[in-house]
Design a protein around this motif. Structure first.
Motif, PDB file in Angstrom:
ATOM      1  N   TYR A  34      46.128  74.431  35.646  1.00 34.46           N
ATOM      2  CA  TYR A  34      46.892  75.274  36.571  1.00 34.46           C
ATOM      3  C   TYR A  34      46.059  75.649  37.783  1.00 34.46           C
ATOM      4  N   TRP A  35      44.821  76.095  37.541  1.00 33.73           N
ATOM      5  CA  TRP A  35      43.988  76.549  38.655  1.00 33.73           C
ATOM      6  C   TRP A  35      43.581  75.411  39.567  1.00 33.73           C
ATOM      7  N   THR A  36      43.404  74.221  39.015  1.00 30.87           N
ATOM      8  CA  THR A  36      43.075  73.066  39.858  1.00 30.87           C
ATOM      9  C   THR A  36      44.225  72.752  40.801  1.00 30.87           C
ATOM     10  N   LYS A  37      45.431  72.796  40.266  1.00 28.04           N
ATOM     11  CA  LYS A  37      46.601  72.501  41.101  1.00 28.04           C
ATOM     12  C   LYS A  37      46.797  73.592  42.161  1.00 28.04           C
ATOM     13  N   SER A  38      46.636  74.854  41.770  1.00 24.55           N
ATOM     14  CA  SER A  38      46.764  75.955  42.735  1.00 24.55           C
ATOM     15  C   SER A  38      45.678  75.877  43.805  1.00 24.55           C
ATOM     16  N   ALA A  39      44.456  75.558  43.385  1.00 21.99           N
ATOM     17  CA  ALA A  39      43.346  75.449  44.338  1.00 21.99           C
ATOM     18  C   ALA A  39      43.600  74.328  45.340  1.00 21.99           C
ATOM     19  N   ALA A  40      44.167  73.233  44.870  1.00 21.85           N
ATOM     20  CA  ALA A  40      44.463  72.106  45.766  1.00 21.85           C
ATOM     21  C   ALA A  40      45.462  72.516  46.850  1.00 21.85           C
ATOM     22  N   LEU A  41      46.254  73.549  46.549  1.00 21.86           N
ATOM     23  CA  LEU A  41      47.219  74.050  47.527  1.00 21.86           C
ATOM     24  C   LEU A  41      46.661  75.227  48.331  1.00 21.86           C
ATOM     25  N   GLY A  42      45.366  75.503  48.149  1.00 20.93           N
ATOM     26  CA  GLY A  42      44.704  76.498  48.976  1.00 20.93           C
ATOM     27  C   GLY A  42      44.691  77.912  48.435  1.00 20.93           C
ATOM     28  N   HIS A  43      45.000  78.133  47.188  1.00 20.10           N
ATOM     29  CA  HIS A  43      45.019  79.485  46.629  1.00 20.10           C
ATOM     30  C   HIS A  43      43.591  79.957  46.358  1.00 20.10           C
ATOM     31  N   ALA A  44      43.139  80.974  47.106  1.00 17.49           N
ATOM     32  CA  ALA A  44      41.758  81.455  47.009  1.00 17.49           C
ATOM     33  C   ALA A  44      41.426  81.982  45.617  1.00 17.49           C
ATOM     34  N   GLY A  45      42.369  82.659  44.982  1.00 23.98           N
ATOM     35  CA  GLY A  45      42.126  83.188  43.642  1.00 23.98           C
ATOM     36  C   GLY A  45      41.876  82.088  42.630  1.00 23.98           C
ATOM     37  N   ALA A  46      42.588  80.980  42.771  1.00 22.21           N
ATOM     38  CA  ALA A  46      42.391  79.848  41.867  1.00 22.21           C
ATOM     39  C   ALA A  46      40.997  79.249  42.071  1.00 22.21           C
ATOM     40  N   HIS A  47      40.581  79.135  43.319  1.00 21.73           N
ATOM     41  CA  HIS A  47      39.217  78.639  43.592  1.00 21.73           C
ATOM     42  C   HIS A  47      38.188  79.560  42.950  1.00 21.73           C
ATOM     43  N   PHE A  48      38.389  80.859  43.068  1.00 26.68           N
ATOM     44  CA  PHE A  48      37.447  81.802  42.475  1.00 26.68           C
ATOM     45  C   PHE A  48      37.399  81.625  40.958  1.00 26.68           C
ATOM     46  N   ASN A  49      38.554  81.508  40.335  1.00 26.53           N
ATOM     47  CA  ASN A  49      38.598  81.334  38.883  1.00 26.53           C
ATOM     48  C   ASN A  49      37.922  80.036  38.442  1.00 26.53           C
ATOM     49  N   LEU A  50      38.112  78.980  39.204  1.00 26.81           N
ATOM     50  CA  LEU A  50      37.433  77.718  38.892  1.00 26.81           C
ATOM     51  C   LEU A  50      35.920  77.871  39.027  1.00 26.81           C
ATOM     52  N   SER A  51      35.489  78.654  40.007  1.00 32.86           N
ATOM     53  CA  SER A  51      34.044  78.864  40.167  1.00 32.86           C
ATOM     54  C   SER A  51      33.470  79.539  38.925  1.00 32.86           C
ATOM     55  N   ILE A  52      34.205  80.472  38.362  1.00 31.99           N
ATOM     56  CA  ILE A  52      33.754  81.151  37.143  1.00 31.99           C
ATOM     57  C   ILE A  52      33.684  80.153  35.987  1.00 31.99           C
ATOM     58  N   MET A  53      34.702  79.312  35.875  1.00 36.45           N
ATOM     59  CA  MET A  53      34.707  78.324  34.794  1.00 36.45           C
ATOM     60  C   MET A  53      33.493  77.401  34.908  1.00 36.45           C
ATOM     61  N   TYR A  54      33.225  76.901  36.112  1.00 33.90           N
ATOM     62  CA  TYR A  54      32.076  76.007  36.306  1.00 33.90           C
ATOM     63  C   TYR A  54      30.753  76.756  36.133  1.00 33.90           C
ATOM     64  N   GLY A  55      30.712  77.995  36.558  1.00 33.99           N
ATOM     65  CA  GLY A  55      29.489  78.766  36.448  1.00 33.99           C
ATOM     66  C   GLY A  55      29.124  79.130  35.017  1.00 33.99           C
ATOM     67  N   GLU A  56      30.150  79.350  34.197  1.00 32.07           N
ATOM     68  CA  GLU A  56      29.914  79.772  32.816  1.00 32.07           C
ATOM     69  C   GLU A  56      30.166  78.668  31.802  1.00 32.07           C
ATOM     70  N   GLY A  57      30.629  77.520  32.273  1.00 30.29           N
ATOM     71  CA  GLY A  57      30.903  76.415  31.357  1.00 30.29           C
ATOM     72  C   GLY A  57      32.084  76.683  30.440  1.00 30.29           C
ATOM     73  N   GLN A  58      33.099  77.318  30.957  1.00 28.90           N
ATOM     74  CA  GLN A  58      34.291  77.616  30.168  1.00 28.90           C
ATOM     75  C   GLN A  58      35.263  76.446  30.226  1.00 28.90           C
ATOM     76  N   GLY A  59      35.280  75.650  29.185  1.00 26.70           N
ATOM     77  CA  GLY A  59      36.189  74.516  29.116  1.00 26.70           C
ATOM     78  C   GLY A  59      35.776  73.331  29.965  1.00 26.70           C
ATOM     79  N   VAL A  60      34.710  73.488  30.727  1.00 28.10           N
ATOM     80  CA  VAL A  60      34.167  72.412  31.558  1.00 28.10           C
ATOM     81  C   VAL A  60      32.646  72.475  31.427  1.00 28.10           C
ATOM     82  N   GLU A  61      32.000  71.403  31.807  1.00 29.22           N
ATOM     83  CA  GLU A  61      30.543  71.405  31.794  1.00 29.22           C
ATOM     84  C   GLU A  61      30.042  72.265  32.952  1.00 29.22           C
ATOM     85  N   GLU A  62      29.029  73.089  32.697  1.00 29.82           N
ATOM     86  CA  GLU A  62      28.460  73.901  33.773  1.00 29.82           C
ATOM     87  C   GLU A  62      28.046  72.990  34.917  1.00 29.82           C
ATOM     88  N   ASN A  63      28.401  73.410  36.139  1.00 34.77           N
ATOM     89  CA  ASN A  63      28.105  72.601  37.311  1.00 34.77           C
ATOM     90  C   ASN A  63      27.943  73.537  38.499  1.00 34.77           C
TER      91      ASN A  63
END
Length: 187
Positions: A34-63
């Motif tokens: 969901y957040w990837t699709k929202s981010a692709a459409l420019g939603h700042a909150g989705a980008h922020f949430n994805l940053s947290i996922m990548y930063g903490e390795g939540q469901g994705v590899e830390e990057n």
């Protein structure tokens, strides 16, 4: 996505809200979609949430690169939390001036912790009085700090006067008949 969850991603928060629901349920893959699709459409909150996922390795590899990319996109979109987190990233990298600039922007957007960092920077001589004046609009605590800076000789009379005028203008801009009625009901 599950059937029946076809939210309009163009509407404010549709995919971001569903991503939040999935994340709370522990469905990190669903949240990520969901957040990837929202981010692709420019939603700042989705980008922020994805940053947290990548930063903490939540469901994705830390990057860290992807974390910073999404923080930057969220910050460009006006997310004060992303600005604050970019300040932390820059500070950890030893780029204190850039960190302070991010905190100043975040403080201007209403982020209180960043405002505290700006005030600390001002007291340490890292931030100039024009920065603290810009960061204090509408914030009573920072108005007190600017007043202290004026008394100690760190803030010029002109900057102090401009701060008082800007602070009052910010307070006046938030006044409305409906707000005053609501405040009267609360009392």
């Amino acid at each position: 996505m599950k059937k029946g969850e076809e939210y309009s991603y163009g509407e404010k928060g549709g995919g971001d809200q569903m991503g939040g629901k999935r994340h709370q349920e522990g469905d990190y893959d669903g949240a990520f979609q969901y957040w990837t699709k929202s981010a692709a459409l420019g939603h700042a909150g989705a980008h922020f949430n994805l940053s947290i996922m990548y930063g903490e390795g939540q469901g994705v590899e830390e990057n860290e690169k992807k974390e910073v990319y999404h923080l930057e996109e969220a910050a460009i979109g006006g997310n004060p939390y992303a600005r604050h987190n970019l300040a932390i990233v820059e500070g950890k990298s030893g780029r204190y001036e850039r960190a302070m600039k991010h905190d100043i922007v975040a403080a201007n957007l209403g982020h209180d912790i960043s405002l505290e960092h700006v005030i600390e920077g001002f007291k340490a001589g890292v931030v100039y009085e024009t920065d603290i004046v810009a960061a204090n609009l509408g914030h009573d605590i920072s108005l007190e700090h600017v007043s202290e800076g004026f008394k100690a000789g760190f803030v010029s009379k002109e900057d102090f006067a401009a701060t008082l005028r800007a602070h009052q203008a910010a307070l006046d801009a938030t006044k409305s008949a409906q707000r005053e009625e609501a405040e009267a009901v609360e009392e």
